[in-house]
Design an enzyme around this catalytic site. Structure first.
Site, mmCIF file in Angstrom:
data_model
loop_
_atom_site.group_PDB
_atom_site.id
_atom_site.type_symbol
_atom_site.label_atom_id
_atom_site.label_comp_id
_atom_site.label_asym_id
_atom_site.label_seq_id
_atom_site.Cartn_x
_atom_site.Cartn_y
_atom_site.Cartn_z
ATOM 1 N N GLY A 46 -6.639 3.074 1.353
ATOM 2 C CA GLY A 46 -5.914 2.144 0.495
ATOM 3 C C GLY A 46 -5.651 0.853 1.242
ATOM 4 C CD GLN A 51 -1.906 -2.632 4.034
ATOM 5 O OE1 GLN A 51 -2.373 -2.177 3.008
ATOM 6 N NE2 GLN A 51 -1.946 -1.978 5.181
ATOM 7 C CG LEU A 101 -5.887 0.532 7.024
ATOM 8 C CD1 LEU A 101 -6.808 -0.170 6.034
ATOM 9 C CD2 LEU A 101 -6.691 1.193 8.129
ATOM 10 C CG HIS A 146 1.832 -1.975 1.844
ATOM 11 N ND1 HIS A 146 2.299 -2.421 3.061
ATOM 12 C CD2 HIS A 146 1.018 -0.924 2.121
ATOM 13 C CE1 HIS A 146 1.789 -1.671 4.033
ATOM 14 N NE2 HIS A 146 1.016 -0.748 3.484
HETATM 15 ZN ZN ZN Z 1 0.062 0.776 4.445
#
Ligand code: ZN
Length: 190
Positions: A46, A51, A101, A146
């Protein structure tokens, strides 16, 4: 297709709230393509727009990673979620060891509802609703967080978090140093 830089824990943008996507224009389509390449290359299951430093309510998921073999393009099962809202969640929750990540090298058990219903728009900006359980439900909740500036480590019980604390603080210091080097005027609270 160029990959995007994934920002890491400590970067202030990971703590911001993202904004609704108003329309699916060519810039947005390009962003989705580049995010997909970035997610598959990582590799990850994902990836949310914040991000890669973009504060838009959008994330991607593909939990069928075990099918990614010699023909990765053909075996992809990419889900695009634009302006997602979790509209239902099961009462029972379950633990799972999560990673991110943006927080490389850190894994911790997090409890989340085991089943959810999500409303969102797809890669054609068509609205849809979907029910998910298992790993997909997990990823959907992690990525939706997020978009609210919430990270999985926030959901780790305090005692366990203090074990992760050293690692997280080190990452945060590194990231803030990098940012300072980029722009000495960047307003930073360590
Ligand atoms: Zn994450």
């Amino acid at each position: 297709m160029s990959k995007l830089k994934i920002i890491r824990y400590g970067h202030p943008l990971l703590r911001e709230k993202s904004f609704d996507v108003r329309k699916l224009d060519s810039r947005m389509r390009e962003l989705i393509r580049a995010m997909a390449e970035t997610m598959y290359a990582a590799p990850g299951v994902g990836l949310a727009a914040p991000q890669v430093g973009v504060l838009e309510r959008l994330f991607l998921a593909d939990v069928d990673y075990d099918r990614r073999d010699e023909n990765p393009e053909d075996t992809r099962n990419l889900h695009v979620f634009i302006n997602p809202v979790i509209i239902e969640e099961s009462e029972e929750d379950e633990p799972y060891s999560e990673g991110c990540l943006s927080i490389p090298g850190v894994e911790a058990e997090v409890y989340r509802p085991s089943r959810i219903v999500i409303a969102a728009r797809d890669e054609n900006f068509e609205p849809f609703e979907a029910e998910a359980d298992g790993l997909l439900a997990r990823v959907i909740q992690h990525e939706t967080d997020h978009l609210h500036g919430i990270l999985f480590v926030d959901k780790v019980p305090l005692l366990k978090r203090s074990v992760l604390g050293g690692q997280l603080n080190r990452m945060k210091r590194e990231v803030l140093e990098e940012l300072k080097d980029l722009d000495p005027a960047y307003p930073i609270e360590a």
